[in-house]
Scaffold this motif. Structure first.
Motif, mmCIF file in Angstrom:
data_model
loop_
_atom_site.group_PDB
_atom_site.id
_atom_site.type_symbol
_atom_site.label_atom_id
_atom_site.label_comp_id
_atom_site.label_asym_id
_atom_site.label_seq_id
_atom_site.Cartn_x
_atom_site.Cartn_y
_atom_site.Cartn_z
ATOM 1 N N ASP A 53 -8.372 -78.268 -6.261
ATOM 2 C CA ASP A 53 -9.278 -77.651 -5.416
ATOM 3 C C ASP A 53 -10.356 -78.445 -5.118
ATOM 4 O O ASP A 53 -10.714 -79.593 -5.670
ATOM 5 C CB ASP A 53 -9.714 -76.268 -6.096
ATOM 6 C CG ASP A 53 -8.910 -75.419 -6.413
ATOM 7 O OD1 ASP A 53 -7.909 -75.116 -5.632
ATOM 8 O OD2 ASP A 53 -8.952 -74.572 -7.672
ATOM 9 N N VAL A 54 -11.054 -78.381 -3.703
ATOM 10 C CA VAL A 54 -12.140 -79.182 -3.404
ATOM 11 C C VAL A 54 -13.376 -78.812 -4.598
ATOM 12 O O VAL A 54 -13.609 -77.871 -4.822
ATOM 13 C CB VAL A 54 -12.643 -78.348 -1.850
ATOM 14 C CG1 VAL A 54 -13.854 -79.018 -1.556
ATOM 15 C CG2 VAL A 54 -11.318 -78.640 -0.794
ATOM 16 N N THR A 61 -5.623 -85.728 0.871
ATOM 17 C CA THR A 61 -6.599 -85.406 -0.206
ATOM 18 C C THR A 61 -7.561 -86.462 0.056
ATOM 19 O O THR A 61 -7.516 -87.608 -0.070
ATOM 20 C CB THR A 61 -6.314 -85.171 -1.650
ATOM 21 O OG1 THR A 61 -5.185 -84.009 -1.721
ATOM 22 C CG2 THR A 61 -7.296 -84.738 -2.436
ATOM 23 N N GLU A 62 -8.783 -86.184 0.309
ATOM 24 C CA GLU A 62 -10.015 -87.286 0.506
ATOM 25 C C GLU A 62 -10.747 -87.121 -0.692
ATOM 26 O O GLU A 62 -11.071 -86.105 -1.264
ATOM 27 C CB GLU A 62 -10.923 -86.575 1.674
ATOM 28 C CG GLU A 62 -11.978 -87.880 1.617
ATOM 29 C CD GLU A 62 -12.972 -87.447 2.922
ATOM 30 O OE1 GLU A 62 -13.684 -88.471 3.451
ATOM 31 O OE2 GLU A 62 -12.947 -86.499 3.484
ATOM 32 N N LYS A 92 -14.911 -93.563 -0.509
ATOM 33 C CA LYS A 92 -14.137 -92.572 -0.184
ATOM 34 C C LYS A 92 -12.903 -92.895 0.271
ATOM 35 O O LYS A 92 -12.692 -93.886 1.168
ATOM 36 C CB LYS A 92 -14.827 -91.605 1.110
ATOM 37 C CG LYS A 92 -16.302 -91.015 0.505
ATOM 38 C CD LYS A 92 -16.918 -90.410 1.789
ATOM 39 C CE LYS A 92 -18.073 -89.568 1.346
ATOM 40 N NZ LYS A 92 -18.770 -88.882 2.565
ATOM 41 N N LYS A 120 -8.593 -91.668 1.581
ATOM 42 C CA LYS A 120 -7.611 -90.707 1.873
ATOM 43 C C LYS A 120 -6.460 -90.969 1.276
ATOM 44 O O LYS A 120 -5.770 -92.083 1.663
ATOM 45 C CB LYS A 120 -7.524 -90.281 3.189
ATOM 46 C CG LYS A 120 -8.911 -89.659 4.035
ATOM 47 C CD LYS A 120 -8.391 -89.395 5.633
ATOM 48 C CE LYS A 120 -9.792 -88.798 6.188
ATOM 49 N NZ LYS A 120 -9.725 -88.605 7.527
ATOM 50 N N LEU A 175 -13.083 -84.139 -2.168
ATOM 51 C CA LEU A 175 -14.053 -83.802 -1.146
ATOM 52 C C LEU A 175 -13.275 -82.747 -0.411
ATOM 53 O O LEU A 175 -14.197 -82.001 0.492
ATOM 54 C CB LEU A 175 -14.489 -84.931 -0.561
ATOM 55 C CG LEU A 175 -15.215 -86.075 -1.306
ATOM 56 C CD1 LEU A 175 -15.703 -86.932 -0.178
ATOM 57 C CD2 LEU A 175 -16.758 -85.409 -1.787
ATOM 58 N N ALA A 176 -12.182 -83.099 0.381
ATOM 59 C CA ALA A 176 -11.493 -82.132 1.362
ATOM 60 C C ALA A 176 -9.693 -82.569 1.023
ATOM 61 O O ALA A 176 -9.434 -83.181 0.823
ATOM 62 C CB ALA A 176 -11.910 -82.472 2.697
ATOM 63 N N GLN A 177 -9.256 -81.241 1.736
ATOM 64 C CA GLN A 177 -8.040 -81.144 1.733
ATOM 65 C C GLN A 177 -7.659 -81.008 3.324
ATOM 66 O O GLN A 177 -8.231 -80.172 3.904
ATOM 67 C CB GLN A 177 -7.163 -80.133 1.073
ATOM 68 C CG GLN A 177 -7.354 -80.238 -0.442
ATOM 69 C CD GLN A 177 -6.307 -80.951 -1.257
ATOM 70 O OE1 GLN A 177 -5.606 -81.582 -0.482
ATOM 71 N NE2 GLN A 177 -6.404 -80.815 -2.312
ATOM 72 N N GLY A 178 -6.794 -81.728 4.058
ATOM 73 C CA GLY A 178 -6.606 -81.491 5.301
ATOM 74 C C GLY A 178 -5.381 -82.319 5.789
ATOM 75 O O GLY A 178 -4.418 -82.391 5.101
ATOM 76 N N GLN A 204 -1.376 -85.799 -0.463
ATOM 77 C CA GLN A 204 -1.883 -84.856 -0.856
ATOM 78 C C GLN A 204 -1.842 -84.381 -2.456
ATOM 79 O O GLN A 204 -0.666 -84.709 -2.964
ATOM 80 C CB GLN A 204 -1.459 -83.691 -0.452
ATOM 81 C CG GLN A 204 -2.055 -82.072 -0.682
ATOM 82 C CD GLN A 204 -1.693 -80.984 0.087
ATOM 83 O OE1 GLN A 204 -0.471 -80.931 0.673
ATOM 84 N NE2 GLN A 204 -2.421 -80.194 0.266
ATOM 85 N N THR A 252 -0.123 -84.465 5.441
ATOM 86 C CA THR A 252 -1.298 -83.807 4.701
ATOM 87 C C THR A 252 -2.098 -84.800 3.770
ATOM 88 O O THR A 252 -1.378 -85.767 3.263
ATOM 89 C CB THR A 252 -0.980 -82.500 3.999
ATOM 90 O OG1 THR A 252 0.117 -83.099 2.758
ATOM 91 C CG2 THR A 252 -0.384 -81.533 4.605
#
Length: 103
Positions: free
Chosen positions: A28-29, A94-95, A19, A21, A64-67, A24, A92
């Protein structure tokens, strides 16, 4: 097997199942993302290096995620000048989970 990829102006060494990071990415997730900017692919003592990219190589990853990362505090001050400025920044990200490395 591992690969060195370029995304968001940075380079990452990735392997299947990891995984990471990254900057961005517009996805979509749960969506699958294919990264074709592969700089190197290695397996044990064998290493393929591109010039600049490895031909036919790609890395498939699942979003997996946006954050946003934690806030970075910014404080500017000039002593004896009655000047203080406060600010902050949240970058920002993206994982991604690396699914497979082709090449």
């Amino acid at each position: 097997m591992y690969a060195v990829i370029k995304t968001g102006g940075k380079q990452y060494r990735v392997a299947a199942g990891e995984k990471i990071k990254v900057e961005q990415i517009a996805a979509d997730v749960g969506q699958e993302v294919v990264i074709e900017q592969v700089l190197a692919v290695g397996s044990g003592a064998d290493l393929k290096v591109g010039a600049p990219w490895v031909a036919g190589a790609s890395v498939t990853a699942k979003v997996l995620a946006q954050g946003k990362h934690d806030k970075v505090r910014i404080f500017k001050m000039r002593r004896r000048k009655h000047y203080q400025k406060h600010g902050g920044h949240r970058q920002t990200f993206t994982e991604l989970q690396i699914s497979s490395i082709n090449g």
